[in-house]
Design a protein around this motif. Structure first.
Motif, PDB file in Angstrom:
ATOM      1  N   LEU A 224     -31.884 -32.191  14.376  1.00  0.00           N
ATOM      2  CA  LEU A 224     -30.873 -33.119  14.874  1.00  0.00           C
ATOM      3  C   LEU A 224     -29.614 -33.059  14.025  1.00  0.00           C
ATOM      4  N   HIS A 225     -29.767 -32.995  12.717  1.00  0.00           N
ATOM      5  CA  HIS A 225     -28.617 -32.911  11.826  1.00  0.00           C
ATOM      6  C   HIS A 225     -27.838 -31.624  12.072  1.00  0.00           C
ATOM      7  N   ARG A 226     -28.563 -30.518  12.251  1.00  0.00           N
ATOM      8  CA  ARG A 226     -27.890 -29.243  12.518  1.00  0.00           C
ATOM      9  C   ARG A 226     -27.154 -29.295  13.848  1.00  0.00           C
ATOM     10  N   ALA A 227     -27.741 -29.960  14.849  1.00  0.00           N
ATOM     11  CA  ALA A 227     -27.091 -30.065  16.156  1.00  0.00           C
ATOM     12  C   ALA A 227     -25.819 -30.903  16.067  1.00  0.00           C
ATOM     13  N   ILE A 228     -25.887 -32.013  15.333  1.00  0.00           N
ATOM     14  CA  ILE A 228     -24.696 -32.855  15.150  1.00  0.00           C
ATOM     15  C   ILE A 228     -23.598 -32.067  14.450  1.00  0.00           C
ATOM     16  N   LYS A 229     -23.965 -31.351  13.418  1.00  0.00           N
ATOM     17  CA  LYS A 229     -22.982 -30.554  12.686  1.00  0.00           C
ATOM     18  C   LYS A 229     -22.354 -29.490  13.587  1.00  0.00           C
ATOM     19  N   ALA A 230     -23.165 -28.827  14.391  1.00  0.00           N
ATOM     20  CA  ALA A 230     -22.642 -27.771  15.269  1.00  0.00           C
ATOM     21  C   ALA A 230     -21.650 -28.329  16.280  1.00  0.00           C
ATOM     22  N   VAL A 231     -21.974 -29.486  16.865  1.00  0.00           N
ATOM     23  CA  VAL A 231     -21.086 -30.088  17.868  1.00  0.00           C
ATOM     24  C   VAL A 231     -19.793 -30.567  17.229  1.00  0.00           C
ATOM     25  N   ILE A 232     -19.905 -31.302  16.127  1.00  0.00           N
ATOM     26  CA  ILE A 232     -18.716 -31.867  15.486  1.00  0.00           C
ATOM     27  C   ILE A 232     -17.802 -30.768  14.971  1.00  0.00           C
ATOM     28  N   GLU A 233     -18.356 -29.700  14.432  1.00  0.00           N
ATOM     29  CA  GLU A 233     -17.519 -28.603  13.964  1.00  0.00           C
ATOM     30  C   GLU A 233     -16.745 -27.959  15.100  1.00  0.00           C
ATOM     31  N   LYS A 234     -17.346 -27.929  16.298  1.00  0.00           N
ATOM     32  CA  LYS A 234     -16.664 -27.355  17.462  1.00  0.00           C
ATOM     33  C   LYS A 234     -15.467 -28.198  17.890  1.00  0.00           C
ATOM     34  N   VAL A 235     -15.595 -29.506  17.768  1.00  0.00           N
ATOM     35  CA  VAL A 235     -14.541 -30.400  18.282  1.00  0.00           C
ATOM     36  C   VAL A 235     -13.643 -30.954  17.183  1.00  0.00           C
ATOM     37  N   ASP A 236     -13.922 -30.599  15.933  1.00  0.00           N
ATOM     38  CA  ASP A 236     -13.124 -31.095  14.807  1.00  0.00           C
ATOM     39  C   ASP A 236     -11.877 -30.228  14.659  1.00  0.00           C
ATOM     40  N   CYS A 237     -10.910 -30.451  15.537  1.00  0.00           N
ATOM     41  CA  CYS A 237      -9.717 -29.594  15.578  1.00  0.00           C
ATOM     42  C   CYS A 237      -8.872 -29.722  14.319  1.00  0.00           C
ATOM     43  N   ASP A 238      -8.899 -30.870  13.678  1.00  0.00           N
ATOM     44  CA  ASP A 238      -8.102 -31.074  12.466  1.00  0.00           C
ATOM     45  C   ASP A 238      -8.870 -30.749  11.191  1.00  0.00           C
ATOM     46  N   GLN A 239     -10.137 -30.360  11.358  1.00  0.00           N
ATOM     47  CA  GLN A 239     -10.982 -29.975  10.225  1.00  0.00           C
ATOM     48  C   GLN A 239     -10.984 -31.046   9.140  1.00  0.00           C
ATOM     49  N   ARG A 240     -11.307 -32.245   9.541  1.00  0.00           N
ATOM     50  CA  ARG A 240     -11.347 -33.368   8.594  1.00  0.00           C
ATOM     51  C   ARG A 240     -12.716 -33.555   7.960  1.00  0.00           C
ATOM     52  N   ALA A 241     -13.750 -32.985   8.572  1.00  0.00           N
ATOM     53  CA  ALA A 241     -15.110 -33.220   8.092  1.00  0.00           C
ATOM     54  C   ALA A 241     -15.502 -32.195   7.035  1.00  0.00           C
ATOM     55  N   ALA A 242     -16.014 -32.678   5.921  1.00  0.00           N
ATOM     56  CA  ALA A 242     -16.557 -31.824   4.862  1.00  0.00           C
ATOM     57  C   ALA A 242     -18.070 -32.011   4.850  1.00  0.00           C
ATOM     58  N   TRP A 243     -18.808 -30.953   5.163  1.00  0.00           N
ATOM     59  CA  TRP A 243     -20.259 -31.036   5.311  1.00  0.00           C
ATOM     60  C   TRP A 243     -20.939 -30.601   4.018  1.00  0.00           C
ATOM     61  N   ILE A 244     -21.814 -31.457   3.523  1.00  0.00           N
ATOM     62  CA  ILE A 244     -22.523 -31.184   2.281  1.00  0.00           C
ATOM     63  C   ILE A 244     -24.025 -31.207   2.570  1.00  0.00           C
ATOM     64  N   PRO A 245     -24.714 -30.061   2.417  1.00  0.00           N
ATOM     65  CA  PRO A 245     -26.165 -30.053   2.638  1.00  0.00           C
ATOM     66  C   PRO A 245     -26.888 -30.847   1.561  1.00  0.00           C
ATOM     67  N   GLU A 246     -27.786 -31.701   2.015  1.00  0.00           N
ATOM     68  CA  GLU A 246     -28.490 -32.571   1.070  1.00  0.00           C
ATOM     69  C   GLU A 246     -29.747 -33.102   1.736  1.00  0.00           C
ATOM     70  N   GLN A 247     -30.797 -33.218   1.008  1.00  0.00           N
ATOM     71  CA  GLN A 247     -32.033 -33.768   1.542  1.00  0.00           C
ATOM     72  C   GLN A 247     -31.865 -35.262   1.838  1.00  0.00           C
ATOM     73  N   GLY A 248     -32.548 -35.727   2.862  1.00  0.00           N
ATOM     74  CA  GLY A 248     -32.508 -37.152   3.165  1.00  0.00           C
ATOM     75  C   GLY A 248     -31.847 -37.436   4.508  1.00  0.00           C
ATOM     76  N   ARG A 249     -31.340 -38.651   4.659  1.00  0.00           N
ATOM     77  CA  ARG A 249     -30.758 -39.102   5.918  1.00  0.00           C
ATOM     78  C   ARG A 249     -29.325 -38.620   6.059  1.00  0.00           C
ATOM     79  N   LEU A 250     -28.851 -38.673   7.297  1.00  0.00           N
ATOM     80  CA  LEU A 250     -27.449 -38.387   7.564  1.00  0.00           C
ATOM     81  C   LEU A 250     -26.596 -39.462   6.901  1.00  0.00           C
ATOM     82  N   GLN A 251     -25.563 -39.047   6.140  1.00  0.00           N
ATOM     83  CA  GLN A 251     -24.741 -39.994   5.397  1.00  0.00           C
ATOM     84  C   GLN A 251     -23.267 -39.650   5.575  1.00  0.00           C
ATOM     85  N   VAL A 252     -22.434 -40.687   5.601  1.00  0.00           N
ATOM     86  CA  VAL A 252     -20.993 -40.504   5.716  1.00  0.00           C
ATOM     87  C   VAL A 252     -20.315 -41.411   4.705  1.00  0.00           C
TER      88      VAL A 252
END
Length: 375
Positions: free
Chosen positions: A269-297
């Motif tokens: 699920l986390h990989r799917a969210i990352k794949a979708v958001i990266e596709k639509v993140d036109c301004d490239q505002r999201a910085a993705w950090i791999p880490e064990q545990g829950r999805l965090q922002v």
């Protein structure tokens, strides 16, 4: 060293991408607001609703050539303004052009006047002319005046105070059967009177909420649910009014320059969210950090986990606003069911159940969008 042609093409595409909201002259939330309004005007067919100069408010319009030519010129500048806004080419200039077009079509024909057109023209013109140091102030004042005029007009109208206006509108004009059945369960006019006074009170609150910082989080929630419920109740979006009004609440939404998202690469699920958001993140505002545990922002000084984090990711992704406005812009005749279900789903998913529970428990990061603004 000269840039590679592929890099040049990528840079050009990022610059003109209609889903991108970066601008050197305006904050992201304002750019997103005017882009959504431009999309709404296009989808609702306002290009073909621009008026000839017939019975103008100002006589000067009578001397502006043949009506067909006058309308063609307005359509040309309408497309020029919307193109400038959507493709991020001189956004302030695009707002100025489109705002003047909408204002001209209102002033040049009494038969073409509508509050919706005037409202859109005000938002666009004020955005174009806003002070670069504090571009939000004049727009907040504009929205406060809009709601001030709305509730003052209603409170001095005997039909609104008595509920007669609401009763006639729901029972005789749009003939909403569900409302008629609900009203029949109570004494005559009670439900209509309650709805009328609730509208007055909410609009009075919203007029203050756009000016008072402590109320902004609650103002966003109240305004969005108020106008969304009006659409669900009436089955009408009042041309572009619902889109423009909902978009205007972006004035109160602080927008982060960066989203720090921690995800677990071992979770599908986390990989799917990352794949979708990266596709639509036109301004490239999201910085993705791999880490064990829950999805965090992490956004501003707020820290969100799990479903709260997912909601923040969506709420700070302009693409989903465009998708929502696109659905609302579809014609009621063929897509009413889709629009109703989309609005209902959005209201359920983004109702702050978990935020309220976290706030009651005193958990950190439980505040709303408007409470995390720096400074």
């Amino acid at each position: 060293m000269a840039a590679h042609p592929a890099e040049k093409m990528k840079t050009v595409f990022e610059t003109v991408n209609p889903f991108g909201c970066r601008s050197e002259s305006l904050p992201v939330n304002l750019v997103l607001m005017v882009k959504l309004i431009a999309v709404g005007l296009l989808m609702k067919g306002y290009l073909f609703d621009l008026s000839d100069h017939f019975l103008p408010y100002w006589p000067v319009f009578d001397g502006m050539g043949p009506p067909g030519v006058f309308r063609f010129v307005l359509q040309f500048f309408f497309l020029l303004g919307t193109g400038g806004i959507l493709f991020s080419r001189a956004i302030r200039t695009g707002c100025l052009i489109l705002g003047l077009v909408m204002l001209t079509t209102v002033l040049s024909s009494r038969t073409a006047y509508s509050n919706v057109k005037f409202f859109c023209s005000c938002l666009l013109l004020l955005t174009a002319l806003a002070d670069p140091k504090n571009p939000l102030l004049v727009l907040r004042c504009q929205m406060a005046i809009v709601y001030l005029g709305a509730w003052v007009n209603k409170i001095f109208d005997a039909d609104w105070r008595s509920g007669q206006y609401f009763e006639h509108w729901m029972s005789a004009i749009i003939k909403r059967e569900t409302y008629i059945q609900a009203a029949a369960l109570l004494p005559p006019m009670v439900l209509s009177k309650m709805m009328g006074w609730m509208t007055i009170v909410i609009e009075a609150f919203l007029s203050a909420g756009f000016l008072l910082r402590p109320l902004r989080g609650l103002t966003i929630f109240t305004g969005i649910y108020f106008h969304s419920m009006a659409f669900l109740l009436a089955w009408q979006d009042f041309y572009v009014f619902t889109i423009a009004t909902l978009s205007s609440y972006l004035i109160l939404v602080p927008w982060p320059d960066r989203l720090t998202i921690r995800f677990n690469p071992q979770r599908r699920l986390h990989r799917a969210i990352k794949a979708v958001i990266e596709k639509v993140d036109c301004d490239q505002r999201a910085a993705w950090i791999p880490e064990q545990g829950r999805l965090q922002v992490n956004v501003f000084d707020g820290h969100y986990q799990g479903f709260l984090a997912f909601k923040r990711i969506v709420l700070y992704s302009p693409f989903f606003y465009f998708l929502y406005v696109f659905i609302l812009g579809l014609p009621n005749e063929s897509f009413l069911w889709v629009k109703l279900k989309t609005v209902q789903l959005a209201l359920v998913i983004f109702f702050p159940w978990m935020e309220i529970i976290a706030w009651l428990k005193g958990a950190p990061g439980a505040g709303g969008l408007a409470e995390r603004r720096p400074g």
